[in-house]
Design a protein around this motif. Structure first.
Motif, PDB file in Angstrom:
ATOM      1  N   TRP A 249       0.822  -1.200   0.000  1.00  0.00           N
ATOM      2  CA  TRP A 249       0.000   0.000   0.000  1.00  0.00           C
ATOM      3  C   TRP A 249       0.867   1.265   0.000  1.00  0.00           C
ATOM      4  CZ3 TRP A 249      -4.876   0.542  -1.068  1.00  0.00           C
ATOM      5  CH2 TRP A 249      -5.578   1.688  -0.675  1.00  0.00           C
ATOM      6  N   PRO A 250       0.431   2.331  -0.673  1.00  0.00           N
ATOM      7  CA  PRO A 250       1.155   3.612  -0.581  1.00  0.00           C
ATOM      8  C   PRO A 250       1.019   4.188   0.830  1.00  0.00           C
ATOM      9  CG  PRO A 250      -0.283   3.559  -2.525  1.00  0.00           C
ATOM     10  CD  PRO A 250      -0.667   2.398  -1.662  1.00  0.00           C
ATOM     11  N   GLU A 251       1.983   3.859   1.684  1.00  0.00           N
ATOM     12  CA  GLU A 251       1.849   4.194   3.104  1.00  0.00           C
ATOM     13  C   GLU A 251       2.064   5.675   3.388  1.00  0.00           C
ATOM     14  OE1 GLU A 251       3.948   1.732   5.863  1.00  0.00           O
ATOM     15  OE2 GLU A 251       3.389  -0.119   4.836  1.00  0.00           O
ATOM     16  N   LYS A 252       3.090   6.243   2.789  1.00  0.00           N
ATOM     17  CA  LYS A 252       3.390   7.655   3.044  1.00  0.00           C
ATOM     18  C   LYS A 252       3.878   8.317   1.763  1.00  0.00           C
ATOM     19  CE  LYS A 252       3.506   9.418   6.629  1.00  0.00           C
ATOM     20  NZ  LYS A 252       2.453  10.154   7.403  1.00  0.00           N
ATOM     21  N   ILE A 253       3.437   9.547   1.541  1.00  0.00           N
ATOM     22  CA  ILE A 253       3.948  10.352   0.429  1.00  0.00           C
ATOM     23  C   ILE A 253       5.374  10.781   0.772  1.00  0.00           C
ATOM     24  CG2 ILE A 253       3.648  12.486  -0.900  1.00  0.00           C
ATOM     25  CD1 ILE A 253       0.655  12.310  -0.258  1.00  0.00           C
ATOM     26  N   VAL A 254       6.254  10.750  -0.211  1.00  0.00           N
ATOM     27  CA  VAL A 254       7.632  11.217   0.002  1.00  0.00           C
ATOM     28  C   VAL A 254       7.824  12.550  -0.719  1.00  0.00           C
ATOM     29  CG1 VAL A 254       8.690   8.980   0.431  1.00  0.00           C
ATOM     30  CG2 VAL A 254       8.464   9.787  -1.921  1.00  0.00           C
TER      31      VAL A 254
END
Length: 616
Positions: A249-254
């Motif tokens: 899953w896309p956990e955090k935006i970087v």
């Protein structure tokens, strides 16, 4: 408690007080921030002697969520388990073997105004209630923002997203002065830092890099690929808190060091794409030489559990295809490319027409929002593909030019009866696979692909649970039931094997077992029964509720415990037997074949029977 909170509680209390039966759907738990609401609902039911119905599906969903990586989700599930025990001890928790899934109970009770369904507004239960004709049941829905809504069908339909987010402002592309590359340092909004180490893969949207943290990889979007719309969608992903092993899953935006969003981090997947493995029996055995049919069932179960977990959070995968699933050397499963999932009013812009139901064929995937019913078709195709070694359910002899044409025509080449011949099945022994597949699972496939009746995914999962148990306990490793596949020279299985289907067809009775004990939770969060869970000892109270059946009267909304069946009177049985003997002897007496000696002996017996039976 604030005045507004008190008013809400009073309004919900007044609403639910009109109902005689509460139906709990597991989705309501996944939308909560804490256990307070469900705790209040349980105590309200106990105080007012309102009966609470939970299905076998509810317990199976519990078994999925307790494996979540989110401590908060596990805690809510385990606390709910304690509340179920409390309600059972207070005689308000009820069950019925006829209604094992959400779909079945909605179908039975959606027209009853004295029933209240408790579910999330973005759940499959909500979709079923809205799509059912003449729904009159009450609905307590909780939105993704945690807002409680006392609904009827019309109000609930307003809460369900049906239109795509088409705000033109959202399509503006974010400018990035310098694109990240190997060695670049990126950060998250919670001050975690990642260094891009090596390039793993590159596609049309972006490049995936390994990072200095072996648990994570980082997807960096190409220039002009990151729009305001995509950033908003990624923010929804970040807030949804999907935490499950194997869901990348896309956990955090970087962000770059100057605060520009460029991509996201996700769990790392190890293995090969399913599409490269499932290309016939030889291909599977090349990667997994020890695999048997039970391993295919295991793989299907693992994948379904991940899909169901996402559905409980109101997320539709959308782009379901073997290319988006990775299988590890240890048979672990990973769902990848999850940034395309449908969430809220943000559609999944991709898809494969071979996995797309007839009603969506020819549509641009970014132009509509998928439904759970749409998703069920894609999942059924995927599971069929696994059990049939990579073959598509609509592949057939003398077929149309494309699979999409066959899907549109519902041209499924296999018969409803799994024991019948399959003259239109493709070459390669796939008809033999159909012959050894449990009739219950064949029926689900047939109904989906031929009749367009798509059963609940949890129902398919529970059938596979049962299938796995039968293979594990009843079929030897070298039995035909365990074979991956059959070539066309293999003799007809049913004509050669006296035991054909002896155990496999028991899947129906196991999956539809009248006892709910297979999924009654223990205080430890474990299960008893035949689905791969430990057979821990369970209290007599649990055994009692597990084996109780209740009558749910759809017409007048009563739920009553069935009276125990009385044992038949042995005296009556003996009288019937004696009467039958008396009649036989009477006929014998008038037979011309009886000699005088026999006649006198029989006459004596008859007279004794007369005395016993007739009192003469």
């Amino acid at each position: 408690m604030s005045n507004s909170s008190k008013e809400l509680v009073e309004r919900v209390y007044s609403f639910l007080e009109k109902a005689d039966l509460f139906v709990w759907d597991f989705s309501i738990l996944m939308t909560m921030d804490n256990i307070e609401l469900i705790n209040w609902l349980a105590h309200m039911a106990i105080k007012n002697k309102k009966q609470v119905f939970v299905s076998k599906e509810f317990y199976r969903c519990y078994s999925i969520v307790v494996k979540s990586s989110s401590a908060e989700q596990r805690e809510i599930a385990q606390n709910t388990n304690a509340l179920l025990t409390l309600m059972k001890n207070n005689s308000v928790l009820v069950s019925n073997s006829k209604y094992q899934t959400t779909a079945s109970i909605v179908k039975a009770l959606h027209m009853n105004p004295k029933v209240a369904f408790l579910c999330a507004s973005n759940s499959e239960a909500a979709e079923l209630l809205v799509s059912s004709e003449n729904t009159q049941a009450m609905i307590l829905a909780i939105t993704q923002e945690g807002k409680l809504c006392c609904c009827n069908k019309d109000k609930l339909s307003e809460l369900i997203d049906t239109e795509v987010n088409n705000d033109k402002k959202n399509k503006f592309v974010l400018p990035i002065k310098e694109m990240p590359k190997i060695g670049s340092r990126l950060k998250t909004d919670d001050d975690r830092y990642f260094v891009l180490v090596d390039e793993i893969s590159s596609g049309a949207e972006g490049t995936v890099y390994s990072t200095n943290d072996n648990r994570y990889v980082c997807k960096v979007f190409h220039e002009k690929q990151l729009s305001v719309l995509r950033c908003k969608k990624l923010k929804f992903f970040e807030n949804r808190q999907v935490r499950y092993d194997g869901i990348c899953w896309p956990e955090k935006i970087v962000y770059t060091m100057d605060g520009k969003p460029v991509g996201y981090i996700m769990q790392r997947a190890y293995g090969r794409e399913m599409s490269k493995i499932f290309d016939g029996e030889e291909s599977i055995l090349e990667y997994f030489p020890q695999w048997k049919r039970i391993d295919l069932v295991n793989l299907s179960i693992k994948i379904l559990e991940k899909f169901i977990y996402l559905h409980l959070l109101g997320i539709k995968v959308g782009d379901i295809r073997p290319q988006n699933i990775v299988i590890g050397n240890d048979a672990s499963v990973y769902l990848i490319d999850m940034d395309s999932c449908q969430i809220e009013d943000y559609p999944c812009p991709f898809g494969d027409e071979d996995f797309t139901p007839a009603e969506n064929q020819g549509k641009a995937f970014d132009s509509f929002l998928r439904t759970y019913r749409n998703e069920r078709f894609s999942i059924y195709v995927l599971v069929f593909t696994i059990l049939f070694l990579g073959a598509h359910p609509y592949a057939q002899k003398n077929g149309a030019d494309t699979i999409a044409e066959e899907i549109y025509a519902h041209s499924f080449p296999y018969p409803l009866n799994s024991k019948e011949k399959c003259p239109w099945a493709p070459v390669g022994g796939y008809d033999r696979i159909w012959n050894i597949t449990p009739q219950s699972i064949c029926t689900l496939f047939y109904n989906c692909f031929k009749s367009d009746e798509r059963a609940d995914i949890v129902e398919l999962l529970m059938m596979l649970d049962s299938y796995k148990n039968i293979l594990k306990t009843k079929c030897g490793p070298d039995s035909p039931e365990m074979k991956l596949g059959f070539d066309d020279s293999y003799d007809d299985y049913y004509s050669q094997q006296n035991t054909a289907g002896r155990y496999i067809n028991n899947v129906v009775s196991v999956a539809q077992d009248t006892s709910s004990s297979s999924y009654i939770p223990l205080n430890s969060g474990q299960y008893i029964g035949n689905s791969g869970y430990p057979n821990n000892s369970v209290s007599s109270a649990y055994n009692t509720v597990a084996n109780q059946n209740y009558n749910i009267n759809v017409s007048n909304n009563t739920v009553q415990q069935k009276a125990p069946k009385k044992k038949k009177n042995n005296v009556i049985l003996w009288v019937i037997i004696l009467v039958c003997i008396y009649i036989l002897i009477t006929f014998a007496m008038i037979s011309s074949y009886i000699d005088d000696g026999s006649f006198l002996a029989i006459k004596s017996i008859v007279e004794n029977f007369n005395s016993l039976i007739l009192g003469g």
